[in-house]
Design a protein around this motif. Structure first.
Motif, PDB file in Angstrom:
ATOM      1  N   ILE A 192      42.966  49.632  29.584  1.00 40.55           N
ATOM      2  CA  ILE A 192      43.721  48.835  29.069  1.00 40.55           C
ATOM      3  C   ILE A 192      42.860  47.181  29.673  1.00 40.55           C
ATOM      4  N   THR A 193      43.033  47.185  30.878  1.00 41.72           N
ATOM      5  CA  THR A 193      42.487  45.895  31.733  1.00 41.72           C
ATOM      6  C   THR A 193      40.326  46.728  32.202  1.00 41.72           C
ATOM      7  N   PRO A 194      40.134  47.247  31.244  1.00 41.67           N
ATOM      8  CA  PRO A 194      38.654  47.301  32.838  1.00 41.67           C
ATOM      9  C   PRO A 194      37.603  46.353  32.880  1.00 41.67           C
ATOM     10  N   GLU A 195      37.735  45.628  32.278  1.00 41.58           N
ATOM     11  CA  GLU A 195      36.578  43.874  31.750  1.00 41.58           C
ATOM     12  C   GLU A 195      37.016  42.894  33.030  1.00 41.58           C
ATOM     13  N   TYR A 196      38.319  43.177  33.235  1.00 44.53           N
ATOM     14  CA  TYR A 196      39.080  41.956  33.885  1.00 44.53           C
ATOM     15  C   TYR A 196      38.265  42.933  35.814  1.00 44.53           C
ATOM     16  N   TRP A 197      38.678  44.304  35.922  1.00 48.27           N
ATOM     17  CA  TRP A 197      38.279  44.733  36.884  1.00 48.27           C
ATOM     18  C   TRP A 197      37.441  45.068  37.474  1.00 48.27           C
ATOM     19  N   ALA A 198      36.455  44.792  36.414  1.00 46.90           N
ATOM     20  CA  ALA A 198      34.468  45.038  36.714  1.00 46.90           C
ATOM     21  C   ALA A 198      34.686  43.317  36.840  1.00 46.90           C
ATOM     22  N   LYS A 199      35.025  42.502  36.452  1.00 44.95           N
ATOM     23  CA  LYS A 199      34.632  40.866  36.824  1.00 44.95           C
ATOM     24  C   LYS A 199      35.214  40.682  38.322  1.00 44.95           C
ATOM     25  N   ASN A 200      36.290  41.161  38.590  1.00 44.93           N
ATOM     26  CA  ASN A 200      36.584  40.577  39.928  1.00 44.93           C
ATOM     27  C   ASN A 200      36.751  41.702  40.706  1.00 44.93           C
ATOM     28  N   LYS A 201      36.339  42.897  40.701  1.00 46.66           N
ATOM     29  CA  LYS A 201      36.636  44.043  41.705  1.00 46.66           C
ATOM     30  C   LYS A 201      36.339  43.496  43.477  1.00 46.66           C
TER      31      LYS A 201
END
Length: 282
Positions: A86-95
């Motif tokens: 659902i939110t992989p791009e947001y996780w990758a950007k902020n992890k």
């Protein structure tokens, strides 16, 4: 006398500072999306953390991008999300500024549905059904992940369909009307949802794997959250709400209960489980 007053004043200020710091340590700022799957489990977790002695403030966000930005900046401490699909791009950007704390639930699933008595069982059979529904798939809000996945399915299966933009409320009304009239319909649905429990529909099989497999909900936190307070971290990690229970709470809300009433009802029915959470977090 002035020296004594100064000493008392300094001591009082010190005590106030310590008390303020301790109060801040006990405060957990929780972010949540106001959706039927995420808000109930956020509120169950809030209730348990309060039982463990913490004060919890919930901030609701309307968009994942804003929620992840607030978490990465420390405006909120924790957020429930499905970071795999659902939110992989947001996780990758902020992890690099975040941490994964624990698993909260599992089983989120979404895809295309038809009435249970429809003569098809798989997405690759939809072209045989197109004439019955005018080649239309009833959609929800444009720009959502599910709408994008349906468009991907149309391409992957070479479906002769058009996805009709709309809203969840409009889709629900049309689905209910079609089922009551025993008319064919193709639309999209997800679990956990009271609709999947109430409406007599079936999810179509997806042999090409266009739609994600059942997904996991995680508690994610700002970097350093776990190291700051081990008990706080263990309390959060103790919470796990089965997907069917989330569906059940949503069904009660649809039947007229408030969110708080549905959560309280679930809480009262699961006293033994909550006690186990308490033991696990000690």
């Amino acid at each position: 006398m002035r020296n004594i007053i100064k000493l008392f004043t300094a001591a009082a200020l010190t005590l106030m500072s310590v008390a303020s710091a301790q109060a801040q340590e006990k405060l957990i700022k929780m972010g949540s999306m106001p959706w039927e799957d995420l808000l109930p489990i956020s509120m169950v977790t809030k209730k348990f953390l309060e039982k463990q002695g913490y004060k919890v403030e919930i901030t609701q966000f309307q968009e994942w991008g804003i929620a992840f930005a607030a978490l990465s900046k420390g405006d909120v401490d924790i957020l429930a999300s499905q970071i795999n699909y659902i939110t992989p791009e947001y996780w990758a950007k902020n992890k690099n500024r975040l941490e994964k704390v624990s698993t909260l639930s599992h089983g989120l699933f979404q895809g295309l549905v038809v009435p249970s008595d429809a003569p098809i069982d798989s997405v690759d059979q939809l072209n045989d059904y197109a004439d019955k529904v005018g080649g239309k798939i009833v959609g929800i809000e444009p720009g959502t992940g599910l709408m994008a996945q349906v468009e991907d399915a149309i391409k992957a299966y070479d479906l002769k369909y058009q996805v009709i933009d709309g809203s969840t409320a409009a889709m629900t009304a049309q689905l209910q009307s079609s089922l009551e009239r025993k008319e064919p319909i193709v639309t999209m649905l997800w679990e956990p949802s009271w609709m999947a429990l109430k409406f007599d529909v079936k999810f179509l099989k997806d042999p090409k794997g266009v739609f994600p497999p059942p997904q996991t909900y995680y508690w994610i936190a700002r970097k350093g959250f776990s190291a700051e307070d081990a008990h706080r971290r263990e309390s959060l990690a103790s919470v796990f709400v089965p997907i069917d229970d989330i569906t059940g709470m949503n069904a009660e809300i649809n039947d007229g209960k408030t969110m708080e009433q549905a959560v309280d009802n679930w809480w009262d029915k699961h006293a033994d489980l909550i006690e186990k959470w308490s033991v696990m977090s000690d």
